[in-house]
Design an enzyme around this catalytic site. Structure first.
Site, PDB file in Angstrom:
ATOM      1  N   CYS A   1       0.837  -1.214   0.000  1.00 30.70           N
ATOM      2  CA  CYS A   1       0.000   0.000   0.000  1.00 30.70           C
ATOM      3  C   CYS A   1       0.873   1.266   0.000  1.00 30.70           C
ATOM      4  O   CYS A   1       1.563   1.546   0.979  1.00 30.70           O
ATOM      5  CB  CYS A   1      -0.898  -0.046   1.245  1.00 30.70           C
ATOM      6  SG  CYS A   1      -1.666   1.513   1.689  1.00 30.70           S
TER       7      CYS A   1
ATOM      8  N   CYS B   1       0.153   3.902   2.722  1.00 35.84           N
ATOM      9  CA  CYS B   1       0.579   3.400   4.042  1.00 35.84           C
ATOM     10  C   CYS B   1       2.026   3.774   4.344  1.00 35.84           C
ATOM     11  O   CYS B   1       2.400   3.958   5.499  1.00 35.84           O
ATOM     12  CB  CYS B   1       0.425   1.882   4.114  1.00 35.84           C
ATOM     13  SG  CYS B   1      -1.282   1.318   3.969  1.00 35.84           S
TER      14      CYS B   1
END
Length: 102
Positions: free
Chosen positions: A24, A27
Protein backbone atom coordinates in the site's frame (compact mmCIF):
# COMPACT_ATOMS: atom_id res chain seq x y z
CA UNK A 1 -8.95 -13.15 18.46
CA UNK A 2 -5.25 -12.64 18.84
CA UNK A 3 -4.69 -12.71 22.62
CA UNK A 4 -1.62 -10.49 22.40
CA UNK A 5 -3.51 -7.88 20.37
CA UNK A 6 -6.45 -8.05 22.79
CA UNK A 7 -4.09 -7.56 25.72
CA UNK A 8 -2.42 -4.53 24.10
CA UNK A 9 -5.66 -2.69 23.23
CA UNK A 10 -7.14 -3.37 26.68
CA UNK A 11 -4.78 -0.83 28.22
CA UNK A 12 -6.23 2.25 29.91
CA UNK A 13 -3.53 4.17 28.03
CA UNK A 14 -4.74 4.98 24.50
CA UNK A 15 -3.42 2.61 21.82
CA UNK A 16 -3.31 3.77 18.21
CA UNK A 17 -3.38 0.90 15.73
CA UNK A 18 -2.15 1.53 12.19
CA UNK A 19 -3.68 -1.05 9.84
CA UNK A 20 -1.49 -1.30 6.74
CA UNK A 21 -0.11 -3.58 4.02
CA UNK A 22 3.37 -3.71 2.53
CA UNK A 23 2.01 -3.12 -0.99
CA UNK A 24 0.00 0.00 0.00
CA UNK A 25 1.64 3.23 -1.20
CA UNK A 26 -0.31 5.64 1.08
CA UNK A 27 0.58 3.40 4.04
CA UNK A 28 4.24 4.22 3.47
CA UNK A 29 3.46 7.87 4.35
CA UNK A 30 2.32 6.98 7.87
CA UNK A 31 5.56 6.05 9.74
CA UNK A 32 7.05 9.58 9.87
CA UNK A 33 3.63 11.00 10.84
CA UNK A 34 3.23 8.43 13.61
CA UNK A 35 6.80 9.08 14.77
CA UNK A 36 5.96 12.77 15.16
CA UNK A 37 2.87 11.84 17.20
CA UNK A 38 4.90 9.47 19.40
CA UNK A 39 7.73 11.99 19.85
CA UNK A 40 5.28 14.58 21.17
CA UNK A 41 2.96 12.40 23.24
CA UNK A 42 5.70 10.03 24.47
CA UNK A 43 4.41 7.50 27.02
CA UNK A 44 0.83 8.81 26.86
CA UNK A 45 0.23 6.77 23.69
CA UNK A 46 1.18 3.35 22.40
CA UNK A 47 1.32 2.97 18.64
CA UNK A 48 1.32 -0.44 16.97
CA UNK A 49 1.13 -1.54 13.36
CA UNK A 50 -1.06 -4.40 12.14
CA UNK A 51 -0.43 -5.85 8.70
CA UNK A 52 -3.88 -6.67 7.27
CA UNK A 53 -2.45 -9.40 5.03
CA UNK A 54 -0.90 -11.20 8.01
CA UNK A 55 -3.79 -10.49 10.42
CA UNK A 56 -6.97 -10.67 8.31
CA UNK A 57 -9.11 -11.73 11.27
CA UNK A 58 -8.28 -8.60 13.27
CA UNK A 59 -8.81 -6.38 10.20
CA UNK A 60 -12.19 -8.02 9.52
CA UNK A 61 -13.26 -7.82 13.15
CA UNK A 62 -12.77 -4.05 13.16
CA UNK A 63 -14.21 -3.63 9.65
CA UNK A 64 -11.02 -2.31 8.09
CA UNK A 65 -12.02 -2.04 4.44
CA UNK A 66 -9.37 0.35 3.14
CA UNK A 67 -5.88 1.15 4.27
CA UNK A 68 -4.29 2.92 5.88
CA UNK A 69 -6.85 2.87 8.67
CA UNK A 70 -6.06 4.16 12.14
CA UNK A 71 -8.13 3.03 15.11
CA UNK A 72 -7.67 4.50 18.56
CA UNK A 73 -8.46 2.02 21.35
CA UNK A 74 -8.83 2.64 25.05
CA UNK A 75 -9.76 -0.03 27.59
CA UNK A 76 -10.29 -2.48 24.72
CA UNK A 77 -12.88 -0.50 22.80
CA UNK A 78 -12.45 1.56 19.63
CA UNK A 79 -12.87 5.28 20.35
CA UNK A 80 -11.99 6.77 16.94
CA UNK A 81 -11.37 5.55 13.41
CA UNK A 82 -9.55 7.46 10.69
CA UNK A 83 -9.38 6.15 7.14
CA UNK A 84 -6.63 7.32 4.80
CA UNK A 85 -3.52 9.33 5.53
CA UNK A 86 -4.09 11.70 8.45
CA UNK A 87 -1.76 14.50 9.48
CA UNK A 88 0.02 14.46 12.83
CA UNK A 89 -1.92 17.44 14.16
CA UNK A 90 -5.26 15.76 13.62
CA UNK A 91 -4.08 12.49 15.18
CA UNK A 92 -2.61 14.26 18.23
CA UNK A 93 -5.82 16.24 18.70
CA UNK A 94 -7.91 13.05 18.70
CA UNK A 95 -5.55 11.27 21.09
CA UNK A 96 -5.53 14.21 23.53
CA UNK A 97 -9.33 13.93 23.82
CA UNK A 98 -8.82 10.42 25.22
CA UNK A 99 -5.99 11.10 27.65
CA UNK A 100 -6.70 11.17 31.36
CA UNK A 101 -5.64 14.45 32.91
CA UNK A 102 -3.23 15.56 30.20
Amino acid sequence: MNAKFENIISSNRPVLVDFYADWCSPCKLMPPILKEVKDELKDNIRIIKVNVDKNPFIATLYQVRSIPTLILFKNGSPRWTGVGVKNAGEIKSVIRQHLDGV
